[in-house]
Design an enzyme around this catalytic site. Structure first.
Site, short mmCIF file in Angstrom:
data_model
loop_
_atom_site.label_atom_id
_atom_site.label_comp_id
_atom_site.label_asym_id
_atom_site.label_seq_id
_atom_site.Cartn_x
_atom_site.Cartn_y
_atom_site.Cartn_z
N HIS A 294 -7.59 -5.05 -0.50
CA HIS A 294 -6.36 -4.27 -0.48
C HIS A 294 -5.25 -4.93 0.35
CE1 HIS A 294 -4.19 -0.60 -1.31
NE2 HIS A 294 -4.00 -0.34 -0.03
N ASP B 192 -10.12 -3.81 -5.93
CA ASP B 192 -9.48 -3.13 -4.80
C ASP B 192 -10.05 -1.71 -4.73
OD1 ASP B 192 -7.82 -1.86 -2.97
OD2 ASP B 192 -5.96 -2.63 -3.81
N SER C 221 0.83 -1.20 0.00
CA SER C 221 0.00 0.00 0.00
C SER C 221 0.87 1.25 0.00
CB SER C 221 -0.97 -0.05 1.19
OG SER C 221 -1.95 0.95 1.11
#
Length: 266
Positions: A245, A217, A95
């Site tokens: 995610h 996502d 991320s």
């Protein structure tokens, strides 16, 4: 306090193996990698850590000045590399940590051999033809909700971020992880994350790079993965057969296989 203690550095795997550093995302800690570590440890020297303000790090070392931008988190990465004298590191960033790795590699490229950007996003807010997945109003509302009731925000947003509604235990784990983070620290980290714009930094990447996105996502849509891939010269893009995610939790086998396959390439 030394950096290894400050960032709760944990090292496992083959002592003489190639180095893989795993970097967690917002509201998480190194425990998020636990399902991937055994397979990685059989081949690599695996370095895990918690950013200052996360997990079991030394919270007293945290300051809003340093950690108000992604540069502060990149400095954590570089501090660890310097203290442990790590070179030829394969950096795996989840991320927002994908961009942290990009920033760190731009500052000291000699320390990094490869980058794996797991569900990355260089900018979360839409901008002209660029689709980040959120409008400016979306992000403003998200941050205001986080500021006013962080625990409530966590309970509402974590399952959405995780996806996989048919596996509620995954959303519960992410909720619990968010809720363990100090709200004041989370507010600063959230702004550093969701207001960041690292698009121009992507062109600075000079090491082999793998971009991993998921079929669905809500935080980093596939258009974002395609953008990152196009912006990093010579990068590879692989779409995991996974949703949500956090594929290191929802699809650890597929994620691990993709990472190991890339790292094994000469």
């Amino acid at each position: 306090m030394d950096v290894a203690s400050r960032n709760n550095v944990t090292i496992t795997g083959k002592a003489d193996g190639p180095v893989v550093m795993l970097a967690h995302g917002f509201g998480c800690d190194q425990n998020m990698w636990r399902l991937m570590v055994p397979a990685l440890a059989s081949r690599f020297r695996v370095v895990l850590f918690d950013y200052v303000g996360s997990g079991a790090s030394d919270v007293s070392a945290w300051s809003p000045e340093r950690y108000g931008s992604l540069d502060g988190y990149a400095q954590d990465v570089l501090d660890i590399c310097r203290e442990l004298d790590l070179r030829d590191v394969a950096f795996v960033g989840h991320s927002v940590s994908a961009m942290t790795g990009v920033l760190a590699a731009a500052q000291e490229p000699e320390r990094f051999a490869k980058l794996v950007l797991l569900v990355p996003s260089p900018r979360y807010i839409d901008d002209g033809d660029y689709r980040g997945g959120f409008s400016a109003a979306d992000i403003e509302e998200l941050l205001e909700s986080l500021d006013s009731n962080y625990l409530g925000w966590s309970a509402q947003m974590a399952p959405v971020i995780m996806g996989n509604a048919d596996r509620p235990e995954l959303g519960e784990e992410l909720t619990n992880s968010f809720c363990r983070t100090d709200p004041d620290i989370a507010q600063v980290f959230a702004r550093a994350t969701f207001l960041s714009d690292s698009r121009r930094d992507l062109a600075s990447v000079t090491v082999p790079t793998l971009v991993l996105d998921c079929t669905e996502d809500v935080i980093a849509p596939r258009e974002v993965g395609a953008y990152v891939h196009a912006a990093i010269p010579g990068s590879r893009l692989v779409t995991l057969d996974a949703t949500g995610h956090c594929p290191q939790l929802s699809a650890p086998e597929a994620t691990t296989e993709a990472v190991i396959g890339f790292l094994a390439q000469r």
